[in-house]
Design a protein around this motif. Structure first.
Motif, PDB file in Angstrom:
ATOM      1  N   ASP A 182      -6.623 -38.212 -68.135  1.00 58.56           N
ATOM      2  CA  ASP A 182      -6.384 -38.904 -66.867  1.00 58.56           C
ATOM      3  C   ASP A 182      -6.740 -40.383 -66.997  1.00 58.56           C
ATOM      4  O   ASP A 182      -7.810 -40.726 -67.491  1.00 58.56           O
ATOM      5  N   GLY A 183      -5.832 -41.229 -66.558  1.00 54.89           N
ATOM      6  CA  GLY A 183      -6.081 -42.662 -66.597  1.00 54.89           C
ATOM      7  C   GLY A 183      -5.815 -43.314 -67.956  1.00 54.89           C
ATOM      8  O   GLY A 183      -5.919 -44.527 -68.086  1.00 54.89           O
ATOM      9  N   LYS A 184      -5.477 -42.535 -68.964  1.00 50.11           N
ATOM     10  CA  LYS A 184      -5.190 -43.093 -70.290  1.00 50.11           C
ATOM     11  C   LYS A 184      -3.712 -43.488 -70.374  1.00 50.11           C
ATOM     12  O   LYS A 184      -2.887 -43.031 -69.575  1.00 50.11           O
ATOM     13  N   PRO A 185      -3.371 -44.347 -71.361  1.00 46.52           N
ATOM     14  CA  PRO A 185      -2.052 -45.002 -71.338  1.00 46.52           C
ATOM     15  C   PRO A 185      -0.831 -44.076 -71.375  1.00 46.52           C
ATOM     16  O   PRO A 185       0.213 -44.433 -70.824  1.00 46.52           O
ATOM     17  N   ALA A 186      -0.930 -42.910 -72.002  1.00 51.41           N
ATOM     18  CA  ALA A 186       0.260 -42.055 -72.054  1.00 51.41           C
ATOM     19  C   ALA A 186       0.208 -40.947 -71.003  1.00 51.41           C
ATOM     20  O   ALA A 186       1.038 -40.041 -70.999  1.00 51.41           O
ATOM     21  N   ASN A 187      -0.762 -41.041 -70.106  1.00 47.05           N
ATOM     22  CA  ASN A 187      -0.840 -40.023 -69.047  1.00 47.05           C
ATOM     23  C   ASN A 187       0.106 -40.393 -67.912  1.00 47.05           C
ATOM     24  O   ASN A 187       0.057 -41.503 -67.396  1.00 47.05           O
ATOM     25  N   VAL A 188       0.967 -39.482 -67.558  1.00 47.75           N
ATOM     26  CA  VAL A 188       1.936 -39.731 -66.488  1.00 47.75           C
ATOM     27  C   VAL A 188       1.579 -38.851 -65.299  1.00 47.75           C
ATOM     28  O   VAL A 188       1.633 -37.626 -65.379  1.00 47.75           O
ATOM     29  N   ARG A 189       1.185 -39.489 -64.224  1.00 46.28           N
ATOM     30  CA  ARG A 189       0.789 -38.756 -63.018  1.00 46.28           C
ATOM     31  C   ARG A 189       2.020 -38.223 -62.313  1.00 46.28           C
ATOM     32  O   ARG A 189       2.960 -38.963 -62.079  1.00 46.28           O
ATOM     33  N   ILE A 190       2.031 -36.949 -61.993  1.00 50.50           N
ATOM     34  CA  ILE A 190       3.110 -36.457 -61.132  1.00 50.50           C
ATOM     35  C   ILE A 190       2.515 -35.537 -60.078  1.00 50.50           C
ATOM     36  O   ILE A 190       1.392 -35.048 -60.219  1.00 50.50           O
ATOM     37  N   ASP A 191       3.280 -35.317 -59.030  1.00 49.69           N
ATOM     38  CA  ASP A 191       2.858 -34.381 -57.997  1.00 49.69           C
ATOM     39  C   ASP A 191       3.338 -32.986 -58.366  1.00 49.69           C
ATOM     40  O   ASP A 191       4.527 -32.714 -58.389  1.00 49.69           O
ATOM     41  N   TRP A 192       2.387 -32.116 -58.656  1.00 51.43           N
ATOM     42  CA  TRP A 192       2.710 -30.720 -58.924  1.00 51.43           C
ATOM     43  C   TRP A 192       2.873 -30.002 -57.584  1.00 51.43           C
ATOM     44  O   TRP A 192       3.151 -30.652 -56.574  1.00 51.43           O
ATOM     45  N   ALA A 193       2.651 -28.723 -57.538  1.00 55.19           N
ATOM     46  CA  ALA A 193       2.691 -27.978 -56.269  1.00 55.19           C
ATOM     47  C   ALA A 193       1.516 -28.403 -55.383  1.00 55.19           C
ATOM     48  O   ALA A 193       0.519 -28.941 -55.877  1.00 55.19           O
ATOM     49  N   SER A 194       1.626 -28.168 -54.082  1.00 52.65           N
ATOM     50  CA  SER A 194       0.455 -28.340 -53.221  1.00 52.65           C
ATOM     51  C   SER A 194      -0.418 -27.083 -53.356  1.00 52.65           C
ATOM     52  O   SER A 194       0.044 -26.030 -53.795  1.00 52.65           O
ATOM     53  N   LEU A 195      -1.681 -27.217 -52.957  1.00 56.67           N
ATOM     54  CA  LEU A 195      -2.573 -26.053 -52.989  1.00 56.67           C
ATOM     55  C   LEU A 195      -2.003 -24.928 -52.112  1.00 56.67           C
ATOM     56  O   LEU A 195      -2.025 -23.748 -52.481  1.00 56.67           O
ATOM     57  N   ARG A 196      -1.477 -25.334 -50.963  1.00 54.74           N
ATOM     58  CA  ARG A 196      -0.906 -24.352 -50.037  1.00 54.74           C
ATOM     59  C   ARG A 196       0.248 -23.584 -50.687  1.00 54.74           C
ATOM     60  O   ARG A 196       0.332 -22.354 -50.579  1.00 54.74           O
ATOM     61  N   GLN A 197       1.128 -24.315 -51.364  1.00 56.08           N
ATOM     62  CA  GLN A 197       2.258 -23.645 -52.026  1.00 56.08           C
ATOM     63  C   GLN A 197       1.777 -22.691 -53.120  1.00 56.08           C
ATOM     64  O   GLN A 197       2.244 -21.557 -53.207  1.00 56.08           O
TER      65      GLN A 197
END
Ligand code: AMP
Ligand code: MN
Ligand code: MN
Ligand code: MN
Length: 282
Positions: free
Chosen positions: A165-180
């Motif tokens: 997390d936070g490193k140069p090749a880390n790509v943040r995406i939105d996975w499922a929500s907790l509810r889903q």
């Protein structure tokens, strides 16, 4: 009897269907050889391995539970929700997982572009050599490529320098929500277990909110003893389980010989005064 609290249950591990290195049948043999009597395969966002895992486990006399580890996003961070004893053919669960795998596919491309820009040529093909399909590309596969190509000395270093997390090749995406995630698991008749809470970088207030929300959504359990926790965290999350009334789970999170801190079935027992997630499974 699969419902006793002290049995050797291992309810979290990965096959080469996701980012492990052994096939489901080899995992079953390894679990059995290590004394596991109740076993679950929990690949990331994919159920394709559970049929082979069940056949192999049952031929060895081991009780088997179909599982999956769902990638979810909560408060802008990735968390994992393990579904246990799910129906692997449930349409709603499978549709949800297919959506996550579609996101995984596009993220893999962007991660590879980042690594290429950092000078690591052939990152996409290099990672794909380790993965079953582009929609199952995990950071672990990129880490194995970085080690194999001599850019990193070990997997952990690849995460510390490039993929974490936070490193140069880390790509943040939105996975499922907790509810889903919880809804899909329940739709498939399973129990929802918050995986390795000790790994998440939340504040104490956020942790409280996460556990409360998970409880309100009907989440049944949390992992207490896991290969992703340090021993002092076993006690910490045992307290959380008692405080919030969660069932307790136990799983190595085994990925590969030599890569994983704890082997299949080699975990310490659950602390006292906890109700195991398997307490009423017979
Ligand atoms: P992904 O779901 O593709 O983001 O990859 C997550 C996987 O990477 C996890 O399931 C672990 O197997 C592995 N992983 C994540 N963080 C680390 C870390 N700091 N060190 C080693 N492996 C990690
Ligand atoms: Mn993994
Ligand atoms: Mn996980
Ligand atoms: Mn895992």
């Amino acid at each position: 009897m699969a419902s006793e609290p002290g049995i050797n249950a291992d309810l979290h591990c990965h096959s080469l269907v996701s980012d492990g290195l052994l096939g489901p049948a080899d995992l079953a043999r390894r679990a059995h050889a290590n004394g596991v009597v109740l076993w679950a395969l929990t690949d990331h966002d994919e159920l394709a391995g559970v049929h082979e895992a069940r056949r192999s486990a049952e031929s060895l006399g081991m009780s088997f539970v179909s599982g999956v580890e769902i990638s979810a996003t909560w408060a802008n961070r990735t968390i994992h929700v393990v579904g246990l004893r799910v129906d692997p053919d449930n349409a709603e669960l499978n549709a949800g997982l297919a959506g996550i795998r579609a996101d995984r596919l596009s993220r893999g491309r962007v991660m590879a572009d980042r690594l290429e820009a950092l000078g690591f040529k052939g990152a996409y093909e290099g990672a794909m050599r380790h993965a079953e399909s582009p929609s199952l590309l995990a950071r672990t596969h990129f880490a194995r490529f970085l080690v194999e190509s001599g850019h990193c000395t070990h997997i952990q270093q690849a995460f510390d320098r490039y993929l974490g997390d936070g490193k140069p090749a880390n790509v943040r995406i939105d996975w499922a929500s907790l509810r889903q995630a919880v809804r899909w698991i329940h739709a498939a008749g399973g129990r929802a277990v918050l995986a390795h809470p000790g790994r998440y970088a939340y504040t104490a207030m956020q942790f409280d909110a996460l556990f409360s929300e998970f409880k309100d959504l009907g989440g049944e359990g949390i992992e207490v003893v896991t290969g992703s926790h340090r021993p002092e965290q076993y006690r910490e999350y045992a307290d959380v389980a008692r405080r919030f009334g969660f069932l307790a789970s136990r799983g190595s999170d085994f990925h590969a010989p030599g890569e994983s801190r704890i082997d299949l079935g080699k975990l310490p027992p659950l602390p006292d005064r906890l109700v195991p997630i398997w307490h009423d499974w017979v």
